[in-house]
Design a protein around this motif. Structure first.
Motif, mmCIF file in Angstrom:
data_model
loop_
_atom_site.group_PDB
_atom_site.id
_atom_site.type_symbol
_atom_site.label_atom_id
_atom_site.label_comp_id
_atom_site.label_asym_id
_atom_site.label_seq_id
_atom_site.Cartn_x
_atom_site.Cartn_y
_atom_site.Cartn_z
ATOM 1 N N LEU A 27 0.827 -1.205 0.000
ATOM 2 C CA LEU A 27 0.000 0.000 0.000
ATOM 3 C C LEU A 27 0.862 1.256 0.000
ATOM 4 C CD1 LEU A 27 -2.811 -1.082 2.490
ATOM 5 C CD2 LEU A 27 -3.057 -0.651 0.042
ATOM 6 N N ALA A 28 1.971 1.220 0.717
ATOM 7 C CA ALA A 28 2.878 2.363 0.724
ATOM 8 C C ALA A 28 3.471 2.580 -0.660
ATOM 9 C CB ALA A 28 3.979 2.151 1.753
ATOM 10 N N GLY A 29 3.820 1.489 -1.333
ATOM 11 C CA GLY A 29 4.349 1.625 -2.684
ATOM 12 C C GLY A 29 3.328 2.175 -3.654
ATOM 13 N N LEU A 30 2.072 1.800 -3.464
ATOM 14 C CA LEU A 30 1.014 2.278 -4.353
ATOM 15 C C LEU A 30 0.826 3.787 -4.240
ATOM 16 C CD1 LEU A 30 -1.014 1.018 -6.358
ATOM 17 C CD2 LEU A 30 -2.671 0.957 -4.482
ATOM 18 N N ARG A 31 1.161 4.352 -3.085
ATOM 19 C CA ARG A 31 0.990 5.795 -2.901
ATOM 20 C C ARG A 31 1.855 6.609 -3.851
ATOM 21 N NH1 ARG A 31 0.846 4.527 2.888
ATOM 22 N NH2 ARG A 31 2.961 5.299 3.216
ATOM 23 N N ALA A 32 2.892 6.005 -4.405
ATOM 24 C CA ALA A 32 3.790 6.727 -5.306
ATOM 25 C C ALA A 32 3.464 6.490 -6.776
ATOM 26 C CB ALA A 32 5.235 6.310 -5.030
ATOM 27 N N VAL A 33 2.371 5.766 -7.072
ATOM 28 C CA VAL A 33 2.050 5.418 -8.455
ATOM 29 C C VAL A 33 0.986 6.392 -8.981
ATOM 30 C CG1 VAL A 33 1.199 3.636 -10.008
ATOM 31 C CG2 VAL A 33 2.571 3.004 -8.006
ATOM 32 N N PRO A 34 1.344 7.260 -9.926
ATOM 33 C CA PRO A 34 0.337 8.177 -10.465
ATOM 34 C C PRO A 34 -0.734 7.433 -11.250
ATOM 35 C CG PRO A 34 2.373 8.328 -11.729
ATOM 36 C CD PRO A 34 2.663 7.443 -10.554
ATOM 37 N N ALA A 35 -1.944 7.918 -11.171
ATOM 38 C CA ALA A 35 -3.026 7.319 -11.954
ATOM 39 C C ALA A 35 -2.769 7.551 -13.434
ATOM 40 C CB ALA A 35 -4.361 7.926 -11.543
ATOM 41 N N PRO A 36 -2.995 6.545 -14.263
ATOM 42 C CA PRO A 36 -2.782 6.725 -15.703
ATOM 43 C C PRO A 36 -3.788 7.703 -16.287
ATOM 44 C CG PRO A 36 -3.789 4.598 -15.264
ATOM 45 C CD PRO A 36 -3.421 5.180 -13.931
ATOM 46 N N PRO A 37 -3.429 8.343 -17.380
ATOM 47 C CA PRO A 37 -4.371 9.286 -18.012
ATOM 48 C C PRO A 37 -5.700 8.615 -18.338
ATOM 49 C CG PRO A 37 -2.186 9.453 -19.007
ATOM 50 C CD PRO A 37 -2.141 8.260 -18.100
ATOM 51 N N MET A 39 -7.975 7.632 -16.233
ATOM 52 C CA MET A 39 -8.573 6.815 -15.178
ATOM 53 C C MET A 39 -9.698 7.600 -14.498
ATOM 54 S SD MET A 39 -6.826 4.856 -11.930
ATOM 55 C CE MET A 39 -6.570 3.356 -12.905
ATOM 56 N N PRO A 40 -10.834 6.960 -14.237
ATOM 57 C CA PRO A 40 -11.933 7.672 -13.568
ATOM 58 C C PRO A 40 -11.523 8.182 -12.192
ATOM 59 C CG PRO A 40 -12.670 5.569 -14.472
ATOM 60 C CD PRO A 40 -11.180 5.574 -14.579
ATOM 61 N N SER A 41 -12.215 9.181 -11.731
ATOM 62 C CA SER A 41 -11.967 9.746 -10.408
ATOM 63 C C SER A 41 -12.532 8.830 -9.326
ATOM 64 C CB SER A 41 -12.616 11.124 -10.307
ATOM 65 O OG SER A 41 -12.772 11.529 -8.968
ATOM 66 N N PHE A 42 -11.728 8.569 -8.312
ATOM 67 C CA PHE A 42 -12.194 7.806 -7.156
ATOM 68 C C PHE A 42 -13.374 8.516 -6.498
ATOM 69 C CE2 PHE A 42 -11.848 7.161 -2.498
ATOM 70 C CZ PHE A 42 -12.091 5.800 -2.447
ATOM 71 N N PRO A 85 -15.342 14.680 -0.588
ATOM 72 C CA PRO A 85 -14.741 14.750 -1.922
ATOM 73 C C PRO A 85 -13.431 15.527 -1.958
ATOM 74 C CG PRO A 85 -17.113 15.068 -2.070
ATOM 75 C CD PRO A 85 -16.750 15.125 -0.608
ATOM 76 N N ASP A 86 -13.359 16.628 -1.231
ATOM 77 C CA ASP A 86 -12.097 17.379 -1.183
ATOM 78 C C ASP A 86 -11.021 16.604 -0.433
ATOM 79 O OD1 ASP A 86 -13.109 19.514 -2.625
ATOM 80 O OD2 ASP A 86 -13.757 20.607 -0.837
ATOM 81 N N ALA A 87 -11.412 15.892 0.626
ATOM 82 C CA ALA A 87 -10.429 15.174 1.439
ATOM 83 C C ALA A 87 -9.785 14.029 0.666
ATOM 84 C CB ALA A 87 -11.092 14.642 2.712
ATOM 85 N N LEU A 88 -10.540 13.350 -0.178
ATOM 86 C CA LEU A 88 -10.046 12.140 -0.827
ATOM 87 C C LEU A 88 -9.733 12.319 -2.309
ATOM 88 C CD1 LEU A 88 -12.264 9.475 0.948
ATOM 89 C CD2 LEU A 88 -9.805 9.755 1.136
ATOM 90 N N ALA A 89 -9.782 13.552 -2.794
ATOM 91 C CA ALA A 89 -9.405 13.808 -4.179
ATOM 92 C C ALA A 89 -7.890 13.697 -4.329
ATOM 93 C CB ALA A 89 -9.878 15.194 -4.606
ATOM 94 N N GLY A 90 -7.451 13.327 -5.514
ATOM 95 C CA GLY A 90 -6.018 13.224 -5.775
ATOM 96 C C GLY A 90 -5.740 12.638 -7.138
ATOM 97 N N ASP A 91 -4.463 12.437 -7.427
ATOM 98 C CA ASP A 91 -4.064 11.963 -8.755
ATOM 99 C C ASP A 91 -3.224 10.689 -8.693
ATOM 100 O OD1 ASP A 91 -1.763 12.968 -7.662
ATOM 101 O OD2 ASP A 91 -1.430 14.502 -9.198
ATOM 102 N N VAL A 92 -3.360 9.945 -7.585
ATOM 103 C CA VAL A 92 -2.638 8.683 -7.409
ATOM 104 C C VAL A 92 -3.626 7.534 -7.620
ATOM 105 C CG1 VAL A 92 -1.460 7.246 -5.710
ATOM 106 C CG2 VAL A 92 -0.887 9.655 -5.898
ATOM 107 N N GLY A 119 -9.462 4.010 -9.213
ATOM 108 C CA GLY A 119 -9.707 5.406 -9.557
ATOM 109 C C GLY A 119 -8.550 6.274 -9.124
ATOM 110 N N ALA A 120 -8.572 7.510 -9.553
ATOM 111 C CA ALA A 120 -7.552 8.492 -9.181
ATOM 112 C C ALA A 120 -8.014 9.217 -7.929
ATOM 113 C CB ALA A 120 -7.329 9.483 -10.319
ATOM 114 N N GLY A 121 -7.205 9.130 -6.871
ATOM 115 C CA GLY A 121 -7.616 9.741 -5.618
ATOM 116 C C GLY A 121 -6.443 10.043 -4.714
#
Length: 204
Positions: A27-37, A39-42, A85-92, A119-121
């Protein structure tokens, strides 16, 4: 999502410390993986389900099954939930459904499988959502695991996220069991108790 065949096994339950550590590392490693172009929003994906407290405030579900603390703070919990929605938005990239049965332990580490709705979050969303099910299956308390493995989170975003997750488990546990899943509501009720305890710990 296409992956290679994975040689490994599901985690032992109750969670073994070594296999839990491997999963937390994944899970820690996944935090560094950007969502691919593309990808739907989480946030967009979870909008229909992260409305638990507000569904109770609005009378869409019967509040008679609520515990006294939740009933007393229901309006505040509903207002807090509105901010998720603001708390969990992101691009990972966010898996969105990490549980023991979606983890394969291999000689090289833990692999997350069953990517049914990524999703991207926010980079820490998966860890928050994973911990109640992990504690229910024998892992240490959510707040203790977060204190050791959780990343820095801006402002009160963690409080908002945990409140929202608690509302999801609490509200859904009050619904009738869906066909073919007779134990689902009890599992959600058990996770609601765990998540609410974590929420109240964050308020101290």
């Amino acid at each position: 999502l296409v992956t290679d065949a994975i040689e490994g096994h599901l985690p032992a339950l109750p969670w073994r410390p070594d296999e839990l550590r491997l999963t937390l590392d994944a899970l820690a490693g996944l935090r560094a993986v950007p969502a691919p172009p593309g990808m739907p929003s989480f946030v967009d994906q979870c909008a229909p389900i992260f409305d638990g407290w507000r569904s109770l405030v609005n009378g869409e579900r019967d509040v008679r099954g609520l515990d006294p603390w939740a009933r007393e703070h229901l309006a505040w919990l509903g207002a807090l939930e509105e901010r998720w929605p603001d708390a969990l938005a992101g691009d990972v990239i966010v898996h969105g459904d990490v549980r023991a049965d979606n983890v394969i332990i291999t000689p090289a580490g833990a692999v997350l499988v069953d990517w049914s709705g990524p999703g991207a979050g926010a980079p820490w969303a998966d860890l928050v959502l994973f911990l109640p099910s992990a504690e229910l299956a024998g892992a240490p308390a959510c707040e203790d695991v977060w204190a050791e493995h959780g990343p820095e989170v801006p402002g009160d975003a963690l409080l908002v996220a945990v409140a929202t997750m608690t509302g999801f488990f609490t509200s859904r546990s009050l619904d009738p069991a869906p066909p073919g899943l007779p134990t689902l509501r009890q599992s959600q009720a058990d996770q609601a108790v765990i998540a609410q305890r974590w929420l109240r710990a964050l308020l101290r």
